[in-house]
Scaffold this motif. Sequence first.
Motif, PDB file in Angstrom:
ATOM      1  N   ASP A  76       0.823  -1.203   0.000  1.00  0.00           N
ATOM      2  CA  ASP A  76       0.000   0.000   0.000  1.00  0.00           C
ATOM      3  C   ASP A  76       0.858   1.255   0.000  1.00  0.00           C
ATOM      4  O   ASP A  76       0.420   2.324  -0.422  1.00  0.00           O
ATOM      5  CB  ASP A  76      -0.901   0.025   1.233  1.00  0.00           C
ATOM      6  CG  ASP A  76      -1.766  -1.213   1.329  1.00  0.00           C
ATOM      7  OD1 ASP A  76      -2.540  -1.449   0.386  1.00  0.00           O
ATOM      8  OD2 ASP A  76      -1.661  -1.940   2.336  1.00  0.00           O
ATOM      9  N   ALA A  77       2.104   1.135   0.494  1.00  0.00           N
ATOM     10  CA  ALA A  77       2.966   2.306   0.634  1.00  0.00           C
ATOM     11  C   ALA A  77       4.420   1.860   0.665  1.00  0.00           C
ATOM     12  O   ALA A  77       4.732   0.693   0.934  1.00  0.00           O
ATOM     13  CB  ALA A  77       2.632   3.066   1.919  1.00  0.00           C
ATOM     14  N   HIS A 100       1.350   4.966  -1.906  1.00  0.00           N
ATOM     15  CA  HIS A 100       1.685   6.136  -1.126  1.00  0.00           C
ATOM     16  C   HIS A 100       3.186   6.102  -0.834  1.00  0.00           C
ATOM     17  O   HIS A 100       3.782   5.019  -0.705  1.00  0.00           O
ATOM     18  CB  HIS A 100       0.910   6.162   0.189  1.00  0.00           C
ATOM     19  CG  HIS A 100      -0.583   6.112  -0.003  1.00  0.00           C
ATOM     20  ND1 HIS A 100      -1.299   7.136  -0.576  1.00  0.00           N
ATOM     21  CD2 HIS A 100      -1.489   5.145   0.323  1.00  0.00           C
ATOM     22  CE1 HIS A 100      -2.585   6.820  -0.592  1.00  0.00           C
ATOM     23  NE2 HIS A 100      -2.722   5.609  -0.066  1.00  0.00           N
ATOM     24  N   GLN A 126      -2.414   9.531  -4.654  1.00  0.00           N
ATOM     25  CA  GLN A 126      -1.456   8.967  -3.723  1.00  0.00           C
ATOM     26  C   GLN A 126      -0.809  10.081  -2.891  1.00  0.00           C
ATOM     27  O   GLN A 126      -0.586  11.198  -3.363  1.00  0.00           O
ATOM     28  CB  GLN A 126      -0.351   8.188  -4.450  1.00  0.00           C
ATOM     29  CG  GLN A 126      -0.768   6.795  -4.879  1.00  0.00           C
ATOM     30  CD  GLN A 126      -1.812   6.826  -5.977  1.00  0.00           C
ATOM     31  OE1 GLN A 126      -1.624   7.501  -6.992  1.00  0.00           O
ATOM     32  NE2 GLN A 126      -2.909   6.127  -5.773  1.00  0.00           N
ATOM     33  N   LEU A 127      -0.499   9.743  -1.648  1.00  0.00           N
ATOM     34  CA  LEU A 127       0.144  10.690  -0.739  1.00  0.00           C
ATOM     35  C   LEU A 127       1.653  10.643  -0.938  1.00  0.00           C
ATOM     36  O   LEU A 127       2.244   9.562  -0.969  1.00  0.00           O
ATOM     37  CB  LEU A 127      -0.201  10.336   0.706  1.00  0.00           C
ATOM     38  CG  LEU A 127       0.387  11.258   1.777  1.00  0.00           C
ATOM     39  CD1 LEU A 127      -0.399  12.562   1.826  1.00  0.00           C
ATOM     40  CD2 LEU A 127       0.366  10.576   3.142  1.00  0.00           C
ATOM     41  N   ILE A 302      -3.014   9.538   5.269  1.00  0.00           N
ATOM     42  CA  ILE A 302      -3.643   8.580   4.359  1.00  0.00           C
ATOM     43  C   ILE A 302      -5.087   8.336   4.789  1.00  0.00           C
ATOM     44  O   ILE A 302      -6.012   8.317   3.972  1.00  0.00           O
ATOM     45  CB  ILE A 302      -2.857   7.255   4.331  1.00  0.00           C
ATOM     46  CG1 ILE A 302      -1.493   7.460   3.662  1.00  0.00           C
ATOM     47  CG2 ILE A 302      -3.645   6.172   3.587  1.00  0.00           C
ATOM     48  CD1 ILE A 302      -0.590   6.242   3.729  1.00  0.00           C
TER      49      ILE A 302
END
Length: 340
Positions: A76-77, A100, A126-127, A302
Amino acid sequence: MSGTTTNPEKLRVGVIGGGYIGTTVGRQFEEDPRSTVVAIADVSEPARDEAGDTLYVGQGSRYEEYTEMLAAEELDAVLIGTPHVFHYEQTMAALDEGLHVLCDKPLTTDRGKARELTERSEQSDQLLMVGYQRHLNQAFIRARERWDETNLTPRFISAEITQNWISRFEETWRTDPDLSGGGNLYDTGSHLIDAVLWTTGLKPTSVQAEMKFADEENRVDERAQLIVEFEGGSSASISVYSDAPCVREHIHVWDDEGALYLEGRQWEPRQLTEIEEDSTTVIPYMDNRVHESKAGAFIDCIESGKEPPATARDAFAVTALTEAAYESARTGERISINLD
């Protein structure tokens, strides 16, 4: 792989770079109940195994190439803690995978690439957060409020940091400009520049710099002294001295009603002192035990959809000023800075 979290209880994080940032911030992700480190990538087998053991990553999820990790793992990141010159390609690759990104500072060592990542992040779901930890420090947050929430404008700034940087990092990647992008101005000095820009909210327009270099190619600065001009006529002197016996930092910012001093030693929390116009000194109480971690702030953003504490645009300004300072030191000319 996809950046959509299938298990909402745990953010699945891949770590790129098994050094200090990868292990320390990686541990923050492991300690936060909302996240877990599931994979690690590092070109060095000893670093990869040490970080893997520290972060409880199984042998099957330890990769030599970060591209293999991105392709094989359900993530996810990612946390990026590699030498500076790799940040651009690794951040872009992670964003391309829909992930992210928490990237260590500086975001890049190239103004054009920093601008590209800024524009990409602002157009993405996305961050992208950059690891400038002063944005999470109570003293700097409190100082920023003075100019962010009033009509006061910072007029005159002096900022300095000393460190035994040259001797401490000799023969490491940090003193190799092909990996670091330069010298200490791109390392510890990057935090100082960011602190000045973020805390004051000022927009730099030009810089005149003098440097003493530690290498024959004039790429690794040992001493850097910058005179920065800002929109509206404010100015700052920013100095980084890399051959001192210990770490000391001060940032003094004056406006029309007094000043704020941000000072500290080593890597301890900084102390905030308020200087009033009648010369009265006030030291506001702050509980330095309350300090949000980078991983915690990243996950918060997030979950909430809020802007990260340190954005790509913040980091772009730091890179633009830093690159202009190196150019000025080599040419002897004042260099304009364009952040538009």
